[in-house]
Enzyme design. Sequence first.
Site, PDB file in Angstrom:
ATOM      1  N   GLU A  73      42.667  45.266   2.662  1.00  0.00           N
ATOM      2  CA  GLU A  73      41.396  44.566   2.883  1.00  0.00           C
ATOM      3  C   GLU A  73      41.130  43.570   1.766  1.00  0.00           C
ATOM      4  OE1 GLU A  73      38.133  47.294   3.391  1.00  0.00           O
ATOM      5  OE2 GLU A  73      39.141  48.369   5.014  1.00  0.00           O
TER       6      GLU A  73
ATOM      7  N   ASP B 168      47.199  51.627   6.883  1.00  0.00           N
ATOM      8  CA  ASP B 168      46.166  51.139   5.956  1.00  0.00           C
ATOM      9  C   ASP B 168      46.418  51.692   4.560  1.00  0.00           C
ATOM     10  OD1 ASP B 168      44.315  49.392   7.000  1.00  0.00           O
ATOM     11  OD2 ASP B 168      43.007  50.958   7.798  1.00  0.00           O
TER      12      ASP B 168
ATOM     13  N   ASP C 184      42.455  53.659   8.061  1.00  0.00           N
ATOM     14  CA  ASP C 184      41.727  54.604   7.200  1.00  0.00           C
ATOM     15  C   ASP C 184      40.366  54.950   7.824  1.00  0.00           C
ATOM     16  OD1 ASP C 184      40.470  52.204   6.675  1.00  0.00           O
ATOM     17  OD2 ASP C 184      40.603  52.355   4.491  1.00  0.00           O
ATOM     18  N   SER C 185      40.098  54.384   9.012  1.00  0.00           N
ATOM     19  CA  SER C 185      38.947  54.814   9.804  1.00  0.00           C
ATOM     20  C   SER C 185      39.051  56.305  10.103  1.00  0.00           C
ATOM     21  CB  SER C 185      38.881  54.025  11.118  1.00  0.00           C
ATOM     22  OG  SER C 185      40.137  54.041  11.770  1.00  0.00           O
TER      23      SER C 185
ATOM     24  N   LYS D 287      48.488  47.502   5.581  1.00  0.00           N
ATOM     25  CA  LYS D 287      47.321  46.617   5.736  1.00  0.00           C
ATOM     26  C   LYS D 287      46.407  46.754   4.519  1.00  0.00           C
ATOM     27  CE  LYS D 287      43.925  47.266   8.994  1.00  0.00           C
ATOM     28  NZ  LYS D 287      42.706  47.463   8.182  1.00  0.00           N
TER      29      LYS D 287
ATOM     30  N   GLU E   5      37.282  41.761  11.416  1.00  0.00           N
ATOM     31  CA  GLU E   5      36.303  42.772  11.814  1.00  0.00           C
ATOM     32  C   GLU E   5      34.884  42.189  11.851  1.00  0.00           C
ATOM     33  OE1 GLU E   5      36.841  46.614  10.067  1.00  0.00           O
ATOM     34  OE2 GLU E   5      34.918  47.362  10.824  1.00  0.00           O
TER      35      GLU E   5
HETATM   36  O1  KIV Z   1      40.729  51.535   9.729  1.00  0.00           O
HETATM   37  C1  KIV Z   1      40.774  50.979  10.830  1.00  0.00           C
HETATM   38  O2  KIV Z   1      40.822  51.614  11.892  1.00  0.00           O
HETATM   39  C2  KIV Z   1      40.771  49.521  10.859  1.00  0.00           C
HETATM   40  C3  KIV Z   1      40.533  48.843  12.164  1.00  0.00           C
HETATM   41  C4  KIV Z   1      39.129  48.975  12.527  1.00  0.00           C
HETATM   42  C5  KIV Z   1      40.975  47.427  12.138  1.00  0.00           C
HETATM   43  O3  KIV Z   1      40.928  48.913   9.851  1.00  0.00           O
END
Ligand code: KIV
Length: 259
Positions: free
Chosen positions: A112, A81, A42-43, A110, A176
């Site tokens: 958090e 994510d 989600d970056s 994924k 992270e």
């Molecule tokens: O969103 C993302 O790209 C991430 C990585 C930095 C692990 O969670």
Amino acid sequence: MNIKIKKILNKKNKLKVICLTAYSKNVSAILDKHCDLILVGDSLGSVLYDYKSTKEVTLDIMINHSKSVRRGVKKSLMVVDMPYNTYRNPKEALKNSRLVMKKTKCDAVKLEGGKKIIPIVKTLVKNKIPVMGHLGILPQTEKKFTFKGKKLDERNRILKDAKLLEKAGIFSVALECIETKLAKKITQQLDIITVGIGSSVNCDGQVLVIDDLIGLSQSKFKFIKKYINMSQIINSAVKKYKSEVLKKQFPKAKHSFKN
Ligand code: KIV
């Protein structure tokens, strides 16, 4: 167990696990040749959309980019994510993760968080949805973007969270910006795969945001290594194109159609 997950777990204490983010097909097709795991992170909220935080990323955005990424991924494990506010309780997490798995054909999701998300992780795993965890800086909810593990109580909490997540059934955890010795301790004490970003060489694998690695983003974090300056390369190609169009050197006859 998913055969790709098994292959990644088999690398523990033997070979480093190679991970990168991808947000589209053309890029994921290149990365797939080199990676064990491709993350639709989600970056993308900050990288592609210039959002202030990942909180603004929606399920639809993640699904659409993941569908594109999927088309380029043949051999790597593809992880997506789950965006902010899409897994607030087990029921919501199951509904949304099922949707993501079904629409994107990804291999895992994924999430958090630590102790708080344990019932959620357990529910997903029980329903055969492979889960990757994420500890350390948690961009979806973080207030202070400094490295984690400065103080003993914080170190103890993160290690405890990692163990709880492993027990709940995750196959891997992204770490992270975690202090070097703590990353080592977590990696040594877990049987699952730790994937570090800003968490030292002590992790089982490494992940970077692809746009940072190729120099397409403006990020300046300490943990980034720019392997190429793609902004410069694109800039000079476009400059050349512009000049050739202005001078009528492009297109040539070979680029044109004639009866
Ligand atoms: O969103 C993302 O790209 C991430 C990585 C930095 C692990 O969670």
